[in-house]
Design a protein around this motif. Structure first.
Motif, PDB file in Angstrom:
ATOM      1  N   ARG A 249      46.216  41.373  47.018  1.00  0.00           N
ATOM      2  CA  ARG A 249      44.790  41.704  46.891  1.00  0.00           C
ATOM      3  C   ARG A 249      43.944  40.536  46.434  1.00  0.00           C
ATOM      4  NH1 ARG A 249      46.869  46.775  44.890  1.00  0.00           N
ATOM      5  NH2 ARG A 249      47.320  45.668  42.959  1.00  0.00           N
ATOM      6  N   MET A 250      44.507  39.650  45.630  1.00  0.00           N
ATOM      7  CA  MET A 250      43.705  38.629  44.974  1.00  0.00           C
ATOM      8  C   MET A 250      43.113  37.654  45.986  1.00  0.00           C
ATOM      9  SD  MET A 250      45.658  37.856  41.377  1.00  0.00           S
ATOM     10  CE  MET A 250      44.284  36.846  40.823  1.00  0.00           C
ATOM     11  N   ARG A 251      41.867  37.318  45.751  1.00  0.00           N
ATOM     12  CA  ARG A 251      41.138  36.386  46.619  1.00  0.00           C
ATOM     13  C   ARG A 251      40.005  35.761  45.823  1.00  0.00           C
ATOM     14  NH1 ARG A 251      39.416  41.010  50.603  1.00  0.00           N
ATOM     15  NH2 ARG A 251      41.393  41.780  49.758  1.00  0.00           N
ATOM     16  N   LEU A 252      39.416  34.711  46.370  1.00  0.00           N
ATOM     17  CA  LEU A 252      38.257  34.124  45.721  1.00  0.00           C
ATOM     18  C   LEU A 252      37.041  35.017  45.937  1.00  0.00           C
ATOM     19  CD1 LEU A 252      38.640  30.322  46.508  1.00  0.00           C
ATOM     20  CD2 LEU A 252      39.253  31.550  44.417  1.00  0.00           C
ATOM     21  N   GLY A 253      36.250  35.179  44.887  1.00  0.00           N
ATOM     22  CA  GLY A 253      35.061  36.008  44.974  1.00  0.00           C
ATOM     23  C   GLY A 253      33.858  35.233  45.474  1.00  0.00           C
ATOM     24  N   ARG A 254      32.798  35.961  45.707  1.00  0.00           N
ATOM     25  CA  ARG A 254      31.532  35.365  46.123  1.00  0.00           C
ATOM     26  C   ARG A 254      30.426  35.885  45.214  1.00  0.00           C
ATOM     27  NH1 ARG A 254      30.854  35.503  52.504  1.00  0.00           N
ATOM     28  NH2 ARG A 254      29.259  33.976  51.912  1.00  0.00           N
ATOM     29  N   THR A 255      29.381  35.114  45.108  1.00  0.00           N
ATOM     30  CA  THR A 255      28.371  35.375  44.087  1.00  0.00           C
ATOM     31  C   THR A 255      27.451  36.528  44.419  1.00  0.00           C
ATOM     32  OG1 THR A 255      28.356  32.982  43.680  1.00  0.00           O
ATOM     33  CG2 THR A 255      26.605  34.288  42.671  1.00  0.00           C
ATOM     34  N   LEU A 256      26.899  36.527  45.606  1.00  0.00           N
ATOM     35  CA  LEU A 256      25.822  37.453  45.925  1.00  0.00           C
ATOM     36  C   LEU A 256      26.361  38.861  46.139  1.00  0.00           C
ATOM     37  CD1 LEU A 256      23.672  35.211  48.296  1.00  0.00           C
ATOM     38  CD2 LEU A 256      23.520  35.500  45.800  1.00  0.00           C
ATOM     39  N   LYS A 257      25.591  39.836  45.704  1.00  0.00           N
ATOM     40  CA  LYS A 257      26.038  41.227  45.756  1.00  0.00           C
ATOM     41  C   LYS A 257      26.340  41.671  47.174  1.00  0.00           C
ATOM     42  CE  LYS A 257      24.995  45.645  43.557  1.00  0.00           C
ATOM     43  NZ  LYS A 257      24.057  46.354  42.657  1.00  0.00           N
ATOM     44  N   ALA A 258      25.598  41.133  48.128  1.00  0.00           N
ATOM     45  CA  ALA A 258      25.810  41.495  49.531  1.00  0.00           C
ATOM     46  C   ALA A 258      27.186  41.074  50.027  1.00  0.00           C
ATOM     47  CB  ALA A 258      24.725  40.871  50.398  1.00  0.00           C
ATOM     48  N   ASN A 259      27.820  40.136  49.331  1.00  0.00           N
ATOM     49  CA  ASN A 259      29.115  39.615  49.757  1.00  0.00           C
ATOM     50  C   ASN A 259      30.288  40.204  48.969  1.00  0.00           C
ATOM     51  OD1 ASN A 259      27.957  37.911  51.707  1.00  0.00           O
ATOM     52  ND2 ASN A 259      27.552  36.338  50.163  1.00  0.00           N
ATOM     53  N   ALA A 260      30.035  41.257  48.193  1.00  0.00           N
ATOM     54  CA  ALA A 260      31.134  41.914  47.478  1.00  0.00           C
ATOM     55  C   ALA A 260      32.133  42.483  48.473  1.00  0.00           C
ATOM     56  CB  ALA A 260      30.588  43.027  46.593  1.00  0.00           C
ATOM     57  N   VAL A 261      33.404  42.510  48.080  1.00  0.00           N
ATOM     58  CA  VAL A 261      34.448  43.003  48.978  1.00  0.00           C
ATOM     59  C   VAL A 261      34.752  44.457  48.655  1.00  0.00           C
ATOM     60  CG1 VAL A 261      35.439  40.699  49.192  1.00  0.00           C
ATOM     61  CG2 VAL A 261      36.357  42.283  47.480  1.00  0.00           C
ATOM     62  N   TRP A 302      38.387  33.680  40.876  1.00  0.00           N
ATOM     63  CA  TRP A 302      39.259  34.670  41.501  1.00  0.00           C
ATOM     64  C   TRP A 302      38.808  36.099  41.218  1.00  0.00           C
ATOM     65  CZ3 TRP A 302      43.066  33.980  45.010  1.00  0.00           C
ATOM     66  CH2 TRP A 302      43.527  32.674  45.199  1.00  0.00           C
ATOM     67  N   LEU A 303      39.072  36.961  42.193  1.00  0.00           N
ATOM     68  CA  LEU A 303      39.023  38.411  42.017  1.00  0.00           C
ATOM     69  C   LEU A 303      40.452  38.919  41.903  1.00  0.00           C
ATOM     70  CD1 LEU A 303      36.576  39.476  44.904  1.00  0.00           C
ATOM     71  CD2 LEU A 303      35.970  38.892  42.548  1.00  0.00           C
ATOM     72  N   GLY A 304      40.650  39.899  41.030  1.00  0.00           N
ATOM     73  CA  GLY A 304      41.976  40.482  40.909  1.00  0.00           C
ATOM     74  C   GLY A 304      41.909  41.804  40.173  1.00  0.00           C
ATOM     75  N   SER A 305      42.964  42.569  40.273  1.00  0.00           N
ATOM     76  CA  SER A 305      43.085  43.801  39.501  1.00  0.00           C
ATOM     77  C   SER A 305      43.914  43.513  38.257  1.00  0.00           C
ATOM     78  CB  SER A 305      43.758  44.888  40.336  1.00  0.00           C
ATOM     79  OG  SER A 305      45.140  44.590  40.511  1.00  0.00           O
ATOM     80  N   ALA A 306      43.848  44.418  37.294  1.00  0.00           N
ATOM     81  CA  ALA A 306      44.670  44.265  36.092  1.00  0.00           C
ATOM     82  C   ALA A 306      46.154  44.272  36.450  1.00  0.00           C
ATOM     83  CB  ALA A 306      44.347  45.376  35.101  1.00  0.00           C
ATOM     84  N   VAL A 307      46.535  45.097  37.409  1.00  0.00           N
ATOM     85  CA  VAL A 307      47.928  45.133  37.857  1.00  0.00           C
ATOM     86  C   VAL A 307      48.348  43.780  38.418  1.00  0.00           C
ATOM     87  CG1 VAL A 307      49.515  46.140  39.543  1.00  0.00           C
ATOM     88  CG2 VAL A 307      47.929  47.619  38.286  1.00  0.00           C
ATOM     89  N   ASP A 308      47.486  43.193  39.256  1.00  0.00           N
ATOM     90  CA  ASP A 308      47.797  41.883  39.825  1.00  0.00           C
ATOM     91  C   ASP A 308      48.045  40.850  38.737  1.00  0.00           C
ATOM     92  OD1 ASP A 308      47.336  42.861  42.443  1.00  0.00           O
ATOM     93  OD2 ASP A 308      45.218  42.326  42.357  1.00  0.00           O
ATOM     94  N   LEU A 309      47.239  40.903  37.696  1.00  0.00           N
ATOM     95  CA  LEU A 309      47.307  39.867  36.663  1.00  0.00           C
ATOM     96  C   LEU A 309      48.571  39.969  35.818  1.00  0.00           C
ATOM     97  CD1 LEU A 309      43.543  39.800  35.851  1.00  0.00           C
ATOM     98  CD2 LEU A 309      44.891  37.855  36.641  1.00  0.00           C
ATOM     99  N   VAL A 310      48.985  41.184  35.467  1.00  0.00           N
ATOM    100  CA  VAL A 310      50.235  41.274  34.703  1.00  0.00           C
ATOM    101  C   VAL A 310      51.426  40.905  35.586  1.00  0.00           C
ATOM    102  CG1 VAL A 310      49.364  42.901  32.983  1.00  0.00           C
ATOM    103  CG2 VAL A 310      50.469  43.773  35.041  1.00  0.00           C
ATOM    104  N   ARG A 311      51.330  41.203  36.869  1.00  0.00           N
ATOM    105  CA  ARG A 311      52.385  40.778  37.798  1.00  0.00           C
ATOM    106  C   ARG A 311      52.431  39.255  37.904  1.00  0.00           C
ATOM    107  NH1 ARG A 311      57.171  42.560  40.031  1.00  0.00           N
ATOM    108  NH2 ARG A 311      57.403  41.833  42.166  1.00  0.00           N
ATOM    109  N   PHE A 312      51.262  38.629  38.009  1.00  0.00           N
ATOM    110  CA  PHE A 312      51.206  37.164  38.025  1.00  0.00           C
ATOM    111  C   PHE A 312      51.800  36.585  36.746  1.00  0.00           C
ATOM    112  CE2 PHE A 312      48.824  33.732  36.004  1.00  0.00           C
ATOM    113  CZ  PHE A 312      49.259  32.657  36.768  1.00  0.00           C
ATOM    114  N   ALA A 313      51.428  37.134  35.596  1.00  0.00           N
ATOM    115  CA  ALA A 313      51.884  36.590  34.325  1.00  0.00           C
ATOM    116  C   ALA A 313      53.392  36.600  34.205  1.00  0.00           C
ATOM    117  CB  ALA A 313      51.252  37.365  33.169  1.00  0.00           C
TER     118      ALA A 313
END
Length: 425
Positions: A249-261, A302-313
């Motif tokens: 799921r993790m990806r780089l985010g973008r600033t503007l609200k119109a570009n939210a994933v 980066w964008l990520g979920s809490a699950v992604d982050l503990v898995r990364f750690a």
């Protein structure tokens, strides 16, 4: 508003503090401000038996600060035992999931550090390599390179010993308007513009002499990853660091609200600022255009979920195909200087403290609309807590979540034995 010394993740024991007001009405685009008393709870995900202390902690923390979106994941000895999404709002639409994506801010730094350590491990880079030998540094006309840049090494960048200090001079990662004017460059400025501008600045400290948390160090590391790997920064991280852990799921985010994933939470702040995306000087909501998330990729993008982050750690728990035990030891090694009075230091992308029974490592993150924390504890516990704001009217500290989650963990007497990764990855 840029991450200031008291409101930016700083590699401290905790690094979040917040100011101001965030009305629930901002989340849904409704006019006016809703009263916190009219909000209600929605929780999603799995709360294992015996873990209610975590739920009550997150709810109390969020409700006291009128935070609309939060997420928590907890792993124990490599197994995911809790994955929760929390929503506190008047909206009937907003519903935070355990897998919802948040801007993770400077929790991006441990990810970038892992990528650098992987390149070193694979023989494509050395920690002693010097910045001017890796990247072309060309100052603006009329400016000269500080000769001390020759002493900025990869390791010093990782440990925030490069010599830049945003407590002395403005953080170049939040100086888009200044850089545009100084270079005569059109907005939005890019990373190449930032490097050119910063290459004309005088270092605040001799490299290696002073610990000073600097986002710019990690922006440079991102460019080094691209140069050495021959891949875009995000591609290398996804292929070599996240992919082997099953994190997709993790990806780089973008600033503007119109570009939210899809699946990304909205961000809330009482503050506004001038847009850095064009020359209009228009006032925009602080999370959506007062800074450039795109430029922050390696240090806060980066964008990520809490699950992604503990898995990364978990990469740092034991040797694997991602990092060897030698690389993990390098991540936590004491730097040449910078051990503070509290006994902690900043290693390679992690704050580190030796404690009775082992070692705690952690990082925090903070941007307008974002506050985050990732903790690896000596006893095999790892947790990540993510929120979609960092300021509110209560005046309460956002750093309190650190001690509150430690207390929640200490209150658990029996831990679940199952593993939820198969459900939430």
């Amino acid at each position: 508003m840029a991450d200031g010394l008291t409101r930016r993740d700083f590699g401290r024991t905790v690094g979040l503090s917040g100011l101001g007001l965030a009305g629930a009405g901002l989340l849904t685009g409704q006019a006016g401000t809703a009263h916190a008393a009219a909000a209600s709870w929605r929780t999603t995900g799995t709360l294992g038996a015996g873990l209610s202390s975590f739920d009550s902690t997150m709810k109390a923390f969020m409700q006291a600060r009128n935070i609309s979106c939060g997420s928590l994941a907890v792993a124990r000895k490599g197994k995911l035992v809790l994955a929760r999404g929390y929503t506190w709002t008047t909206s009937t639409v907003l519903k935070t999931q355990p897998t919802s994506l948040f801007r993770i801010a400077s929790l991006s730094k441990p990810i970038t550090a892992a990528a650098i350590l992987k390149l070193v491990q694979d023989g494509k880079l050395k920690l002693t390599d010097r910045l001017p030998d890796l990247l072309t540094l060309t100052p603006p006309s009329g400016k000269t390179l500080d000769p001390r840049l020759a002493n900025v090494t990869v390791l010093r960048l990782l440990q925030h010993l490069g010599g830049w200090d945003s407590s002395v001079t403005t953080d170049p990662m939040f100086s888009d308007l200044t850089i545009s004017r100084a270079l005569g460059a059109a907005l939005p400025v890019g990373q190449a513009d930032i490097i050119r501008y910063a290459s004309g600045l005088t270092l605040n400290h001799d490299p290696g002499s002073t610990y000073a948390y600097a986002n710019y160090d990690y922006m440079l590391l991102g460019r080094i990853i691209e140069k050495v790997s021959g891949m875009p920064y995000a591609t290398y991280v996804q292929q070599k660091i996240l992919g082997p852990r099953g994190i997709t799921r993790m990806r780089l985010g973008r600033t503007l609200k119109a570009n939210a994933v899809t699946g990304e939470v909205p961000y809330v702040s009482q503050y506004s600022g001038k847009t850095v995306f064009d020359a209009s000087a228009a006032s925009v909501p602080a999370p959506y255009g007062s800074f450039s998330l795109e430029n922050m990729a390696a240090h806060g993008g980066w964008l990520g979920s809490a699950v992604d982050l503990v898995r990364f750690a978990g990469i740092f728990d034991a040797a694997s195909s991602v990092l060897t035990s030698t690389s993990i030891s390098r991540a936590f090694a004491q730097p040449e200087t910078g051990v503070n009075d509290g006994g902690w230091w900043y290693g390679c992308g992690w704050s580190v403290r030796n404690v009775t029974g082992g070692r705690n490592t952690w990082h925090t993150g903070s941007l307008p609309g974002t506050s985050t924390i990732l903790v690896r504890r000596y006893d095999g516990l790892t947790w990540a807590a993510l929120f979609n704001q960092r300021d509110d009217a209560s005046g309460l500290s956002y750093s309190d979540i650190d001690s509150a989650l430690h207390k929640a963990a200490n209150a658990v007497t029996t831990w679940p034995t199952g593993d939820l990764y198969g459900t939430y990855l």
